[in-house]
Design a protein around this motif. Structure first.
Motif, PDB file in Angstrom:
ATOM      1  N   PRO A   9       0.891  -1.262  -0.045  1.00 53.17           N
ATOM      2  CA  PRO A   9      -0.008  -0.094   0.074  1.00 53.17           C
ATOM      3  C   PRO A   9       0.951   1.181  -0.002  1.00 53.17           C
ATOM      4  O   PRO A   9       0.206   2.494  -0.469  1.00 53.17           O
ATOM      5  N   ARG A  10       1.979   1.080   0.335  1.00 54.63           N
ATOM      6  CA  ARG A  10       2.842   2.527   0.329  1.00 54.63           C
ATOM      7  C   ARG A  10       3.402   2.950  -0.825  1.00 54.63           C
ATOM      8  O   ARG A  10       4.005   4.042  -1.086  1.00 54.63           O
ATOM      9  N   SER A  11       3.319   2.268  -1.994  1.00 59.44           N
ATOM     10  CA  SER A  11       3.939   2.536  -3.342  1.00 59.44           C
ATOM     11  C   SER A  11       3.278   3.792  -3.852  1.00 59.44           C
ATOM     12  O   SER A  11       2.017   3.729  -3.919  1.00 59.44           O
ATOM     13  N   LYS A  12       3.992   4.677  -4.261  1.00 52.70           N
ATOM     14  CA  LYS A  12       3.433   5.744  -4.611  1.00 52.70           C
ATOM     15  C   LYS A  12       3.563   5.952  -6.320  1.00 52.70           C
ATOM     16  O   LYS A  12       3.034   6.958  -6.815  1.00 52.70           O
ATOM     17  N   GLN A  13       4.576   5.388  -6.908  1.00 53.26           N
ATOM     18  CA  GLN A  13       4.841   5.761  -8.205  1.00 53.26           C
ATOM     19  C   GLN A  13       3.825   4.408  -9.167  1.00 53.26           C
ATOM     20  O   GLN A  13       3.870   4.612 -10.449  1.00 53.26           O
ATOM     21  N   HIS A  14       3.624   3.289  -8.378  1.00 59.58           N
ATOM     22  CA  HIS A  14       2.914   2.538  -9.233  1.00 59.58           C
ATOM     23  C   HIS A  14       2.095   1.549  -8.030  1.00 59.58           C
ATOM     24  O   HIS A  14       2.319   1.585  -6.779  1.00 59.58           O
ATOM     25  N   ALA A  15       1.137   0.810  -8.690  1.00 62.05           N
ATOM     26  CA  ALA A  15       0.346  -0.336  -7.679  1.00 62.05           C
ATOM     27  C   ALA A  15       1.109  -1.438  -7.720  1.00 62.05           C
ATOM     28  O   ALA A  15       1.615  -1.932  -9.157  1.00 62.05           O
ATOM     29  N   THR A  16       1.449  -2.036  -6.631  1.00 56.60           N
ATOM     30  CA  THR A  16       2.238  -3.232  -6.523  1.00 56.60           C
ATOM     31  C   THR A  16       1.412  -4.609  -5.932  1.00 56.60           C
ATOM     32  O   THR A  16       1.001  -4.051  -4.758  1.00 56.60           O
ATOM     33  N   LEU A  17       1.359  -5.673  -6.519  1.00 59.99           N
ATOM     34  CA  LEU A  17       0.838  -6.989  -6.133  1.00 59.99           C
ATOM     35  C   LEU A  17       2.075  -7.620  -5.566  1.00 59.99           C
ATOM     36  O   LEU A  17       2.798  -8.025  -6.550  1.00 59.99           O
ATOM     37  N   MET A  18       1.904  -8.244  -4.497  1.00 57.16           N
ATOM     38  CA  MET A  18       3.082  -9.218  -4.059  1.00 57.16           C
ATOM     39  C   MET A  18       2.114 -10.661  -4.133  1.00 57.16           C
ATOM     40  O   MET A  18       1.523 -10.754  -3.410  1.00 57.16           O
ATOM     41  N   PHE A  19       2.726 -11.470  -5.038  1.00 61.43           N
ATOM     42  CA  PHE A  19       2.154 -12.952  -5.177  1.00 61.43           C
ATOM     43  C   PHE A  19       2.848 -13.671  -4.333  1.00 61.43           C
ATOM     44  O   PHE A  19       4.112 -14.006  -4.616  1.00 61.43           O
ATOM     45  N   HIS A  20       2.415 -14.108  -3.186  1.00 66.16           N
ATOM     46  CA  HIS A  20       3.186 -14.679  -1.913  1.00 66.16           C
ATOM     47  C   HIS A  20       3.866 -16.079  -2.548  1.00 66.16           C
ATOM     48  O   HIS A  20       4.796 -16.557  -1.914  1.00 66.16           O
ATOM     49  N   GLN A  21       3.262 -16.945  -3.349  1.00 63.44           N
ATOM     50  CA  GLN A  21       3.883 -18.118  -3.910  1.00 63.44           C
ATOM     51  C   GLN A  21       3.741 -18.054  -5.439  1.00 63.44           C
ATOM     52  O   GLN A  21       3.674 -19.118  -6.329  1.00 63.44           O
ATOM     53  N   GLY A  22       3.964 -16.829  -5.910  1.00 57.86           N
ATOM     54  CA  GLY A  22       3.884 -16.686  -7.448  1.00 57.86           C
ATOM     55  C   GLY A  22       4.931 -17.491  -8.462  1.00 57.86           C
ATOM     56  O   GLY A  22       4.556 -17.782  -9.198  1.00 57.86           O
ATOM     57  N   ALA A  23       6.207 -17.964  -7.821  1.00 64.27           N
ATOM     58  CA  ALA A  23       6.981 -18.759  -8.407  1.00 64.27           C
ATOM     59  C   ALA A  23       6.463 -20.018  -8.815  1.00 64.27           C
ATOM     60  O   ALA A  23       6.960 -20.750  -9.591  1.00 64.27           O
ATOM     61  N   LEU A  24       5.475 -20.418  -7.931  1.00 68.70           N
ATOM     62  CA  LEU A  24       4.902 -21.831  -7.784  1.00 68.70           C
ATOM     63  C   LEU A  24       3.544 -21.916  -8.609  1.00 68.70           C
ATOM     64  O   LEU A  24       3.046 -23.052  -9.086  1.00 68.70           O
TER      65      LEU A  24
ATOM     66  N   LEU B 133       7.547 -10.584 -11.736  1.00 69.83           N
ATOM     67  CA  LEU B 133       8.816 -10.467 -11.506  1.00 69.83           C
ATOM     68  C   LEU B 133       9.316 -10.977 -10.067  1.00 69.83           C
ATOM     69  O   LEU B 133       8.777 -10.919  -9.158  1.00 69.83           O
ATOM     70  N   GLY B 134      10.945 -11.212 -10.281  1.00 64.64           N
ATOM     71  CA  GLY B 134      11.312 -11.638  -8.939  1.00 64.64           C
ATOM     72  C   GLY B 134      12.086 -13.138  -9.217  1.00 64.64           C
ATOM     73  O   GLY B 134      12.004 -13.658 -10.211  1.00 64.64           O
ATOM     74  N   GLU B 135      13.187 -13.136  -8.287  1.00 57.52           N
ATOM     75  CA  GLU B 135      13.988 -14.252  -8.200  1.00 57.52           C
ATOM     76  C   GLU B 135      14.219 -15.125  -7.285  1.00 57.52           C
ATOM     77  O   GLU B 135      14.852 -16.209  -7.186  1.00 57.52           O
ATOM     78  N   GLY B 136      13.225 -14.852  -6.295  1.00 54.61           N
ATOM     79  CA  GLY B 136      13.240 -15.525  -4.994  1.00 54.61           C
ATOM     80  C   GLY B 136      12.630 -16.853  -5.128  1.00 54.61           C
ATOM     81  O   GLY B 136      12.148 -17.252  -6.244  1.00 54.61           O
ATOM     82  N   LYS B 137      12.625 -17.775  -4.172  1.00 49.78           N
ATOM     83  CA  LYS B 137      12.265 -19.110  -4.108  1.00 49.78           C
ATOM     84  C   LYS B 137      10.688 -19.172  -4.232  1.00 49.78           C
ATOM     85  O   LYS B 137      10.273 -20.139  -4.844  1.00 49.78           O
TER      86      LYS B 137
END
Length: 119
Positions: free
Chosen positions: A57-72, A81-85
């Motif tokens: 919610p604090r992003s002011k330049q764009h809306a950001t969604l975090m997909f908790h298990q997006g890599a799966l 986007l992202g390189e995490g597990k």
């Protein structure tokens, strides 16, 4: 399914990206009636048999969604986007960009629900 707590959160949300966040929310909730939302971690979170995604919610330049298990999540989702597990993010600079990604968001929701139904 829209949630009254999220409606209240949105009403109080003071951010230049509010319209974009609201539009992405509408796209996600319209993607499948089984997708639900709630407020977790002080932000709207979308769920179906687990947490799919939460807004930053604090992003002011764009809306950001975090997909908790997006890599799966099965399938090709070029804007996750992202390189995490596990975690992935998707950003939206405008309502128009959210509309451009509508089909991808719908595919992510469908893939998540199918994956969770198999579990």
């Amino acid at each position: 399914m829209a949630d009254n707590d999220v409606d209240a959160w949105m009403a109080a949300y003071d951010n230049p990206m509010k319209d974009v966040v609201a539009h992405v929310r509408e796209i996600l909730l319209a993607a499948d009636p089984r997708l639900e939302e709630c407020v977790k971690w002080q932000a709207p979170t979308f769920t179906y048999r687990g947490n799919l995604a939460s807004f930053f919610p604090r992003s002011k330049q764009h809306a950001t969604l975090m997909f908790h298990q997006g890599a799966l999540i099965p399938g090709d989702h070029p804007h996750l986007l992202g390189e995490g597990k596990e975690g992935r993010t998707m950003t939206f600079a405008s309502v128009a960009e959210a509309d451009e990604r509508r089909t991808e968001l719908e595919a992510i929701v469908a893939a998540w629900i199918a994956m969770r139904d198999e579990a």
